[in-house]
Scaffold this motif. Structure first.
Motif, PDB file in Angstrom:
ATOM      1  N   PRO A  85      39.143  30.007  27.125  1.00  0.00           N
ATOM      2  CA  PRO A  85      39.327  30.483  28.500  1.00  0.00           C
ATOM      3  C   PRO A  85      39.826  29.377  29.416  1.00  0.00           C
ATOM      4  CG  PRO A  85      37.003  30.128  28.037  1.00  0.00           C
ATOM      5  CD  PRO A  85      37.731  29.954  26.735  1.00  0.00           C
ATOM      6  N   PRO A  86      40.567  29.752  30.463  1.00  0.00           N
ATOM      7  CA  PRO A  86      41.004  28.742  31.440  1.00  0.00           C
ATOM      8  C   PRO A  86      39.801  28.128  32.141  1.00  0.00           C
ATOM      9  CG  PRO A  86      41.399  30.972  32.256  1.00  0.00           C
ATOM     10  CD  PRO A  86      40.985  31.113  30.825  1.00  0.00           C
ATOM     11  N   LYS A  87      39.938  26.874  32.528  1.00  0.00           N
ATOM     12  CA  LYS A  87      38.835  26.191  33.203  1.00  0.00           C
ATOM     13  C   LYS A  87      38.517  26.845  34.543  1.00  0.00           C
ATOM     14  CE  LYS A  87      39.628  21.708  30.997  1.00  0.00           C
ATOM     15  NZ  LYS A  87      39.945  20.273  31.205  1.00  0.00           N
ATOM     16  N   GLU A  88      39.530  27.384  35.195  1.00  0.00           N
ATOM     17  CA  GLU A  88      39.313  28.121  36.432  1.00  0.00           C
ATOM     18  C   GLU A  88      40.374  29.204  36.564  1.00  0.00           C
ATOM     19  OE1 GLU A  88      39.846  25.839  39.949  1.00  0.00           O
ATOM     20  OE2 GLU A  88      41.573  24.740  39.184  1.00  0.00           O
ATOM     21  N   ARG A  89      39.980  30.309  37.194  1.00  0.00           N
ATOM     22  CA  ARG A  89      40.925  31.402  37.412  1.00  0.00           C
ATOM     23  C   ARG A  89      41.489  31.263  38.819  1.00  0.00           C
ATOM     24  NH1 ARG A  89      36.834  34.059  34.532  1.00  0.00           N
ATOM     25  NH2 ARG A  89      36.000  35.220  36.298  1.00  0.00           N
ATOM     26  N   LYS A  90      42.801  31.233  38.909  1.00  0.00           N
ATOM     27  CA  LYS A  90      43.466  30.965  40.172  1.00  0.00           C
ATOM     28  C   LYS A  90      43.762  32.276  40.890  1.00  0.00           C
ATOM     29  CE  LYS A  90      45.495  26.692  38.397  1.00  0.00           C
ATOM     30  NZ  LYS A  90      46.738  25.931  38.127  1.00  0.00           N
ATOM     31  N   LEU A  91      42.893  32.607  41.834  1.00  0.00           N
ATOM     32  CA  LEU A  91      43.017  33.859  42.576  1.00  0.00           C
ATOM     33  C   LEU A  91      43.252  33.611  44.064  1.00  0.00           C
ATOM     34  CD1 LEU A  91      40.100  35.839  40.876  1.00  0.00           C
ATOM     35  CD2 LEU A  91      42.543  35.990  40.369  1.00  0.00           C
ATOM     36  N   GLU A  92      43.656  32.398  44.411  1.00  0.00           N
ATOM     37  CA  GLU A  92      43.816  32.067  45.824  1.00  0.00           C
ATOM     38  C   GLU A  92      44.912  32.894  46.494  1.00  0.00           C
ATOM     39  OE1 GLU A  92      41.831  30.280  47.742  1.00  0.00           O
ATOM     40  OE2 GLU A  92      40.598  30.245  45.927  1.00  0.00           O
ATOM     41  N   LYS A  93      45.994  33.171  45.768  1.00  0.00           N
ATOM     42  CA  LYS A  93      47.067  33.977  46.364  1.00  0.00           C
ATOM     43  C   LYS A  93      46.587  35.394  46.642  1.00  0.00           C
ATOM     44  CE  LYS A  93      50.952  31.408  44.408  1.00  0.00           C
ATOM     45  NZ  LYS A  93      52.138  31.450  43.519  1.00  0.00           N
ATOM     46  N   LEU A 140      42.342  43.954  40.563  1.00  0.00           N
ATOM     47  CA  LEU A 140      41.677  43.049  41.500  1.00  0.00           C
ATOM     48  C   LEU A 140      41.489  43.719  42.853  1.00  0.00           C
ATOM     49  CD1 LEU A 140      43.746  39.809  40.742  1.00  0.00           C
ATOM     50  CD2 LEU A 140      41.496  40.412  39.822  1.00  0.00           C
ATOM     51  N   HIS A 141      40.354  43.467  43.459  1.00  0.00           N
ATOM     52  CA  HIS A 141      40.090  44.006  44.795  1.00  0.00           C
ATOM     53  C   HIS A 141      39.024  43.139  45.451  1.00  0.00           C
ATOM     54  CE1 HIS A 141      36.109  45.848  43.906  1.00  0.00           C
ATOM     55  NE2 HIS A 141      36.581  45.736  42.676  1.00  0.00           N
ATOM     56  N   PRO A 142      38.895  43.218  46.775  1.00  0.00           N
ATOM     57  CA  PRO A 142      37.930  42.357  47.459  1.00  0.00           C
ATOM     58  C   PRO A 142      36.533  42.968  47.511  1.00  0.00           C
ATOM     59  CG  PRO A 142      39.195  43.568  49.076  1.00  0.00           C
ATOM     60  CD  PRO A 142      39.740  43.960  47.728  1.00  0.00           C
ATOM     61  N   THR A 143      35.544  42.119  47.385  1.00  0.00           N
ATOM     62  CA  THR A 143      34.156  42.486  47.644  1.00  0.00           C
ATOM     63  C   THR A 143      33.500  41.251  48.253  1.00  0.00           C
ATOM     64  OG1 THR A 143      32.133  43.423  46.694  1.00  0.00           O
ATOM     65  CG2 THR A 143      33.368  41.886  45.311  1.00  0.00           C
ATOM     66  N   THR A 144      32.186  41.210  48.297  1.00  0.00           N
ATOM     67  CA  THR A 144      31.512  40.016  48.796  1.00  0.00           C
ATOM     68  C   THR A 144      31.052  39.164  47.619  1.00  0.00           C
ATOM     69  OG1 THR A 144      29.306  40.993  48.823  1.00  0.00           O
ATOM     70  CG2 THR A 144      30.678  41.325  50.773  1.00  0.00           C
ATOM     71  N   ARG A 145      30.764  37.911  47.894  1.00  0.00           N
ATOM     72  CA  ARG A 145      30.348  37.007  46.822  1.00  0.00           C
ATOM     73  C   ARG A 145      29.055  37.480  46.162  1.00  0.00           C
ATOM     74  NH1 ARG A 145      32.579  33.277  50.480  1.00  0.00           N
ATOM     75  NH2 ARG A 145      30.594  33.070  51.581  1.00  0.00           N
ATOM     76  N   SER A 146      28.099  37.940  46.976  1.00  0.00           N
ATOM     77  CA  SER A 146      26.809  38.328  46.398  1.00  0.00           C
ATOM     78  C   SER A 146      26.930  39.596  45.557  1.00  0.00           C
ATOM     79  CB  SER A 146      25.765  38.517  47.502  1.00  0.00           C
ATOM     80  OG  SER A 146      26.142  39.556  48.371  1.00  0.00           O
ATOM     81  N   ILE A 147      27.725  40.561  46.010  1.00  0.00           N
ATOM     82  CA  ILE A 147      27.908  41.782  45.222  1.00  0.00           C
ATOM     83  C   ILE A 147      28.683  41.475  43.948  1.00  0.00           C
ATOM     84  CG2 ILE A 147      28.986  44.065  45.184  1.00  0.00           C
ATOM     85  CD1 ILE A 147      28.335  44.343  48.125  1.00  0.00           C
ATOM     86  N   THR A 191      54.293  37.309  41.431  1.00  0.00           N
ATOM     87  CA  THR A 191      54.853  36.329  40.493  1.00  0.00           C
ATOM     88  C   THR A 191      53.833  35.886  39.450  1.00  0.00           C
ATOM     89  OG1 THR A 191      54.303  34.492  41.980  1.00  0.00           O
ATOM     90  CG2 THR A 191      56.491  35.477  42.209  1.00  0.00           C
ATOM     91  N   GLU A 192      52.550  35.925  39.805  1.00  0.00           N
ATOM     92  CA  GLU A 192      51.505  35.490  38.878  1.00  0.00           C
ATOM     93  C   GLU A 192      50.616  36.629  38.392  1.00  0.00           C
ATOM     94  OE1 GLU A 192      49.136  32.263  40.283  1.00  0.00           O
ATOM     95  OE2 GLU A 192      50.849  31.145  41.069  1.00  0.00           O
ATOM     96  N   HIS A 193      50.524  37.703  39.174  1.00  0.00           N
ATOM     97  CA  HIS A 193      49.507  38.718  38.900  1.00  0.00           C
ATOM     98  C   HIS A 193      50.072  40.111  38.624  1.00  0.00           C
ATOM     99  CE1 HIS A 193      46.493  35.762  39.986  1.00  0.00           C
ATOM    100  NE2 HIS A 193      47.142  35.530  41.104  1.00  0.00           N
ATOM    101  N   LEU A 194      51.382  40.209  38.466  1.00  0.00           N
ATOM    102  CA  LEU A 194      52.002  41.457  38.003  1.00  0.00           C
ATOM    103  C   LEU A 194      53.019  41.075  36.934  1.00  0.00           C
ATOM    104  CD1 LEU A 194      52.524  43.578  41.254  1.00  0.00           C
ATOM    105  CD2 LEU A 194      51.127  44.185  39.267  1.00  0.00           C
ATOM    106  N   ASN A 195      52.576  41.055  35.697  1.00  0.00           N
ATOM    107  CA  ASN A 195      53.394  40.519  34.615  1.00  0.00           C
ATOM    108  C   ASN A 195      54.114  41.586  33.811  1.00  0.00           C
ATOM    109  OD1 ASN A 195      52.803  37.574  34.774  1.00  0.00           O
ATOM    110  ND2 ASN A 195      50.703  38.311  34.555  1.00  0.00           N
ATOM    111  N   ASP A 196      54.003  42.834  34.224  1.00  0.00           N
ATOM    112  CA  ASP A 196      54.691  43.932  33.549  1.00  0.00           C
ATOM    113  C   ASP A 196      55.473  44.703  34.609  1.00  0.00           C
ATOM    114  OD1 ASP A 196      55.444  46.360  32.343  1.00  0.00           O
ATOM    115  OD2 ASP A 196      53.738  46.310  30.969  1.00  0.00           O
ATOM    116  N   ASN A 197      56.792  44.600  34.563  1.00  0.00           N
ATOM    117  CA  ASN A 197      57.617  45.237  35.591  1.00  0.00           C
ATOM    118  C   ASN A 197      57.489  46.756  35.589  1.00  0.00           C
ATOM    119  OD1 ASN A 197      58.688  42.906  36.761  1.00  0.00           O
ATOM    120  ND2 ASN A 197      60.320  42.759  35.238  1.00  0.00           N
ATOM    121  N   SER A 198      57.253  47.339  34.415  1.00  0.00           N
ATOM    122  CA  SER A 198      57.103  48.796  34.369  1.00  0.00           C
ATOM    123  C   SER A 198      55.832  49.227  35.095  1.00  0.00           C
ATOM    124  CB  SER A 198      57.087  49.278  32.918  1.00  0.00           C
ATOM    125  OG  SER A 198      55.957  48.775  32.222  1.00  0.00           O
TER     126      SER A 198
END
Length: 252
Positions: A85-93, A140-147, A191-198
């Motif tokens: 696994p990657p050391k960290e998942r880059k979700l900042e964008k 991916l979608h937003p929630t809170t850290r605790s949830i 560019t990073e999070h939609l890797n299938d154009n279809s």
């Protein structure tokens, strides 16, 4: 081995060792052949080769382990990423995208109906990363850290939470096509999070109404969700006890 065939293996150990050791260019030769007390002597040439090429050999071994596991687990995606696994998942964008949307419209997350802010936002994988092993935008979608922490690697109940997810994602979709700044952030995410154009065309093409968008999202997400269920991921429901404080939510 050319020198040892068929019944020639069924001989005394000393005889077998002698025959094996007559082979040329073996990686190692036997000093003694006695179960767990077997001793081998590495060929100096092979020893040097392994030392010099250990990264290549390690990569070859890892590749074959992945092929072996994938063949025997065809319904499990992303085995390579799960083994290494990657050391960290880059979700900042993605987080930046949702924060910009928050600046346009107030948003409540889908599990506890908690209003989101820049301070409490966290990006959740609807189908857990531990199953999908990717960071595709449609999961991916937003929630809170605790949830997010409470949900962990569980599967949110489909009948309860997919309709809420679809509403939130449609709000995002409509707003993205309405505001240039948000559309720009979407393109950065893509560019990073939609890797299938279809998949991108199916879900995010312009001009869809809610029914069309929801159907497209379900077509992509539901088979992945069901596959995770089939692999034993537990159903999860988050129940809110009080309306005014996220800390008053409990996990059932």
């Amino acid at each position: 081995m050319k020198r040892v065939k068929g019944k020639e293996w069924d001989v005394a150990e000393s005889t077998l060792i002698s025959k094996i050791n007559q082979e040329r260019r073996l990686m190692y030769y036997f000093e003694a052949l006695n179960g767990m007390q077997t001793f081998i002597r590495f060929s100096p040439e092979w020893f040097t080769y392994i030392q010099k090429n250990q990264e290549i050999i390690r990569g070859w071994l890892q590749y074959n382990i992945i092929i072996y596991l994938q063949k025997r687990n065809p319904s499990v995606p992303g085995i390579a990423d799960k083994l290494y696994p990657p050391k960290e998942r880059k979700l900042e964008k993605v987080k930046k995208y949702w924060k910009l949307l928050l600046a346009i419209y107030p948003i409540c997350e889908i599990y506890g109906n908690v209003q989101l802010s820049e301070d409490n936002i966290s990006i959740d994988h609807f189908v857990p990363w531990s199953y999908v092993a990717h960071d595709e935008f449609w999961n991916l979608h937003p929630t809170t850290r605790s949830i997010n922490s409470s949900k962990s690697n569980s599967l949110p109940d489909w009948n309860i939470y997919f309709p809420q997810l679809a509403k939130l994602e449609f709000l995002s979709y409509e707003t993205m096509w309405k505001y240039d700044a948000l559309h720009g952030e979407f393109e950065k995410c893509a560019t990073e999070h939609l890797n299938d154009n279809s998949v991108r065309r199916k879900i995010y093409r312009e001009g869809q109404d809610f029914t069309q968008f929801c159907g497209a999202l379900e077509d992509i997400l539901q088979p992945v969700y069901q596959s995770a269920r089939n692999c034993g991921f537990e159903n999860w429901i988050y129940k809110k006890v009080k309306d005014d404080n996220e800390s008053n939510n409990i996990l059932l």
